[in-house]
Design an enzyme around this catalytic site. Structure first.
Site, short mmCIF file in Angstrom:
data_model
loop_
_atom_site.label_atom_id
_atom_site.label_comp_id
_atom_site.label_asym_id
_atom_site.label_seq_id
_atom_site.Cartn_x
_atom_site.Cartn_y
_atom_site.Cartn_z
N HIS A 70 0.83 -1.21 0.00
CA HIS A 70 0.00 0.00 0.00
C HIS A 70 0.86 1.25 0.00
CE1 HIS A 70 -3.50 -2.52 0.88
NE2 HIS A 70 -2.72 -3.16 1.73
N ASP A 165 -6.11 5.54 0.55
CA ASP A 165 -6.29 4.34 -0.25
C ASP A 165 -7.61 3.68 0.13
OD1 ASP A 165 -5.91 2.89 2.08
OD2 ASP A 165 -4.05 1.92 1.45
#
Length: 398
Positions: A70, A165
């Site tokens: 991520h 995200d």
């Protein structure tokens, strides 16, 4: 949390980003700062021939869930904004359960002076994370607990926008209180993006498991998705992983915009659906900004990596390299009642790729996409202009 558990969480979350086109984004990062060190002074460095004044540099923050899978893509985008669009970035990092690999990455190389890493203090996960939790559930719970000090950090930073995200949507509520617009960076394909936006509707209409549907999942305006190709996390609706995924994707329409690591020539059908299909208009899908391809601009190569790269460079033009990553452009036909592909069928597909018209079309398409990709992020390119439109919005906030 042990490093092994953290690595497993990372591996699980990486599976969520499977797509028809994988863009590997990595970049080095040198040093980390706590949020208390943000007020140190330093000169701003802008590209040559840039007439922007310091006051015109918008300040934005990034926030992503734990794990290199991520961190790396969002960091690469943050770095791109700093180097090519004169944006100042505070890069927030969840340190709870951080692996050694993550810590090394965040201390490994030089970063632009206008990109500063802000460590979010660790949270005590004792009695919160349990061994019986599935991996995505652990990641989501760890993220939720780690975001408790987010409001005070944002109050101090005062960014013009926050870019998150898919698994940090709790930040939307905090930013609403502070009147900070939130953008989401979706790093996978737009096919997965359209499915994720459609999932809440699918959840309300279908009883039982999606894998038991008689046919493929029909996402409005997009190619059908075979139930076998669905994410593992949505194949079992009774587990907590499904609940967490549904929770986060249900909140995506609340953001001010969605950055997608793609470009028009790569995924024209799904990008058109997101913009024009009545369903996505009905759920108030935010503007989708194709900004790709955001890719790694440097990396450390091992001796073995260099050896493989040299071998590839020495191959003849239009050579075919067969790599099985779980998906192929030409799908072999499995005989009824069999699960294993026959040898002759494999030979047929390989021959079609190497000498057949289908293979020629694939190589021609690959060359076209390569040429197109090179132009997208250049000044005047579609993705460059797409980013500029958002940066102008941030600048207008004063």
């Amino acid at each position: 949390m042990s490093e092994l558990v953290t690595k497993r969480i990372l591996a699980s979350s990486h599976n969520l980003y499977r797509a028809i086109f994988a863009i590997n984004t990595q970049a080095p990062l040198s040093q980390a700062f706590t949020h208390k060190s943000l007020h140190r002074t330093g000169c701003l460095r802008c590209p040559k021939n840039t007439m922007l004044a310091v006051a015109e540099e918008p300040h934005v923050a990034f926030l992503q869930s734990p794990g290199l899978g991520h961190i790396i893509p969002l960091f690469q985008f943050a770095k791109h904004l700093v180097l090519h669009h004169q944006v100042r970035v505070s890069f927030l990092v969840i340190t709870t359960g951080a692996s050694n690999a993550q810590n090394q990455f965040l201390q490994s190389a030089t970063i632009p002076p206008q990109l500063q890493v802000v460590n979010i203090p660790q949270s005590d996960m004792t009695d919160i994370i349990t061994e019986d939790m599935l991996l995505l559930t652990k990641l989501c719970v760890m993220t939720q607990e780690s975001l408790k000090p987010l409001k005070s950090i944002l109050v101090e930073l005062k960014p013009k926008a926050l870019i998150i995200d898919i698994f940090t949507t709790q930040a939307i509520d905090v930013c609403e209180e502070l009147s900070i617009p939130v953008y989401s960076f979706f790093t996978a394909s737009t096919i997965l993006l359209t499915f994720s936006l459609y999932l809440p509707k699918l959840d309300s209409q279908v009883e039982g498991e999606f894998v038991d549907l008689p046919g493929p999942v029909e996402v409005p305006g997009c190619p059908p998705i075979r139930t076998n190709d669905l994410l593992d996390q949505v194949k079992d609706r009774k587990n907590e992983e499904y609940s967490w995924y549904l929770f986060h994707v249900s909140r995506m329409p609340l953001v001010a915009g969605i950055f997608a690591n793609t470009w028009q020539d790569l995924e024209p059908v799904t990008l058109k659906a997101l913009k024009e299909n009545p369903f996505f208009e009905e759920i108030s899908t935010p503007p989708v900004y194709p900004i790709g391809p955001i890719i790694k601009d440097d990396e450390f190569l091992t001796e073995k990596d260099a050896e493989i790269g040299a071998w590839l460079d020495n191959q003849p033009t239009d050579s075919v390299l067969f790599i099985n990553l779980g998906g192929v452009a030409l799908k072999p036909v499995v005989e009824p009642g069999q699960e294993v592909i026959g040898r002759e069928e494999v030979k047929r597909v390989v021959r079609a790729v190497i000498v057949g018209e289908e293979g020629k079309a694939i190589r021609r398409r690959a060359r076209e996409l390569k040429e197109s990709a090179c132009k997208m992020l250049e000044k005047g390119g579609f993705s460059y202009d797409s980013i500029c439109r958002v940066v102008d919005i941030w600048k207008a906030k004063g």
